[in-house]
Design a protein around this motif. Structure first.
Motif, PDB file in Angstrom:
ATOM      1  N   GLU A   1      30.933  27.490  17.279  1.00  0.00           N
ATOM      2  CA  GLU A   1      30.070  26.603  18.001  1.00  0.00           C
ATOM      3  C   GLU A   1      29.635  26.751  19.028  1.00  0.00           C
ATOM      4  OE1 GLU A   1      31.657  22.592  16.981  1.00  0.00           O
ATOM      5  OE2 GLU A   1      31.688  23.141  14.779  1.00  0.00           O
ATOM      6  N   ARG A   2      30.359  27.118  20.244  1.00  0.00           N
ATOM      7  CA  ARG A   2      30.044  27.256  21.782  1.00  0.00           C
ATOM      8  C   ARG A   2      29.469  28.699  21.964  1.00  0.00           C
ATOM      9  NH1 ARG A   2      34.784  25.641  24.508  1.00  0.00           N
ATOM     10  NH2 ARG A   2      33.730  26.884  26.110  1.00  0.00           N
ATOM     11  N   LYS A   3      30.239  29.598  21.260  1.00  0.00           N
ATOM     12  CA  LYS A   3      30.000  31.063  22.035  1.00  0.00           C
ATOM     13  C   LYS A   3      29.399  31.787  20.716  1.00  0.00           C
ATOM     14  CE  LYS A   3      34.250  30.591  24.640  1.00  0.00           C
ATOM     15  NZ  LYS A   3      35.555  31.086  24.599  1.00  0.00           N
ATOM     16  N   GLY A   4      29.252  31.312  19.629  1.00  0.00           N
ATOM     17  CA  GLY A   4      28.559  32.234  18.431  1.00  0.00           C
ATOM     18  C   GLY A   4      29.325  33.447  18.244  1.00  0.00           C
ATOM     19  N   GLN A   5      30.678  33.334  18.048  1.00  0.00           N
ATOM     20  CA  GLN A   5      31.118  34.356  17.772  1.00  0.00           C
ATOM     21  C   GLN A   5      31.495  34.662  16.551  1.00  0.00           C
ATOM     22  OE1 GLN A   5      34.960  33.152  19.946  1.00  0.00           O
ATOM     23  NE2 GLN A   5      34.589  34.999  21.692  1.00  0.00           N
TER      24      GLN A   5
ATOM     25  N   ARG B   1      30.127  40.035  20.393  1.00  0.00           N
ATOM     26  CA  ARG B   1      30.558  38.578  20.146  1.00  0.00           C
ATOM     27  C   ARG B   1      31.188  38.820  18.798  1.00  0.00           C
ATOM     28  NH1 ARG B   1      27.183  37.437  23.558  1.00  0.00           N
ATOM     29  NH2 ARG B   1      27.134  35.582  24.490  1.00  0.00           N
TER      30      ARG B   1
ATOM     31  N   THR C   1      36.804  26.980  15.830  1.00  0.00           N
ATOM     32  CA  THR C   1      35.683  26.022  15.736  1.00  0.00           C
ATOM     33  C   THR C   1      34.994  26.225  17.221  1.00  0.00           C
ATOM     34  OG1 THR C   1      36.652  24.510  14.583  1.00  0.00           O
ATOM     35  CG2 THR C   1      34.841  23.518  15.857  1.00  0.00           C
ATOM     36  N   SER C   2      35.721  26.371  18.275  1.00  0.00           N
ATOM     37  CA  SER C   2      34.875  26.461  19.510  1.00  0.00           C
ATOM     38  C   SER C   2      34.177  27.912  19.679  1.00  0.00           C
ATOM     39  CB  SER C   2      36.022  26.354  20.682  1.00  0.00           C
ATOM     40  OG  SER C   2      35.530  26.907  21.927  1.00  0.00           O
ATOM     41  N   GLY C   3      34.911  28.855  19.331  1.00  0.00           N
ATOM     42  CA  GLY C   3      34.285  30.133  19.297  1.00  0.00           C
ATOM     43  C   GLY C   3      33.071  30.157  18.568  1.00  0.00           C
TER      44      GLY C   3
ATOM     45  N   ARG D   1      24.908  33.195  11.318  1.00  0.00           N
ATOM     46  CA  ARG D   1      25.200  32.827  12.787  1.00  0.00           C
ATOM     47  C   ARG D   1      24.936  33.773  13.789  1.00  0.00           C
ATOM     48  NH1 ARG D   1      30.847  32.733  13.215  1.00  0.00           N
ATOM     49  NH2 ARG D   1      31.191  33.364  11.084  1.00  0.00           N
TER      50      ARG D   1
END
Length: 149
Positions: free
Chosen positions: A48-52, A116, A44-46, A85
């Motif tokens: 939402e925050r990093k666009g991975q 990414r 989720t973090s990757g 994304r």
């Protein structure tokens, strides 16, 4: 921390393997260690925050020592929207590339998307679309009108 990372820390403080197993089992039973939950948070973090993309997410989870089956399960929870994304990320970057020639802008944007974790085809498609939109001032509808003159 993942279970694997926890094992490494406990080895570093000099515990024997039997004690390490006991501590890990106890922490898992109490819910202090849960690779599935950690994988979900990191995915989720990757995203939402990093666009991975999936490749980068998978690599990051594997580096944390999370088992392949847990990684696959966490990635299966993602909607299949790598294209969307990647395009969203590319749109944000394309606006700042207006001063570059088209080939350089495309090469740089594809490189950023690849780093990414987006595969080559997804990166190229998103980069081309975003640069085309940036050049014409916004998202395109896909409808083209041709002069008949």
């Amino acid at each position: 921390m993942s279970i694997s990372e926890s094992r490494q820390v406990l080895r570093g403080v000099g515990l024997d393997s039997g004690m390490i197993d006991d501590v890990i089992d106890d922490f898992c039973r109490r819910g202090y260690l849960d690779d599935s939950a950690l994988a979900g948070v990191l995915v989720t973090s990757g995203v939402e925050r990093k666009g991975q993309g999936r490749v980068a997410l998978s690599r990051a989870l594997a580096q944390r020592g999370i088992p392949r089956d847990v990684i696959d399960a966490a990635l299966d929870e993602l909607p299949d929207d790598d294209d969307e994304r990647a395009l969203e990320f590319a749109r944000g970057k394309a606006r700042s590339m207006g001063r570059l020639d088209p080939d350089t802008a495309l090469r740089r944007l594809v490189g950023q998307l690849s780093r990414r974790g987006y595969n080559g085809a997804v990166a190229m498609k998103a980069a081309k679309s975003a640069l085309r939109e940036a050049a014409f001032g916004g998202p395109t509808s896909g409808v083209r009108f041709v002069d008949s003159d």
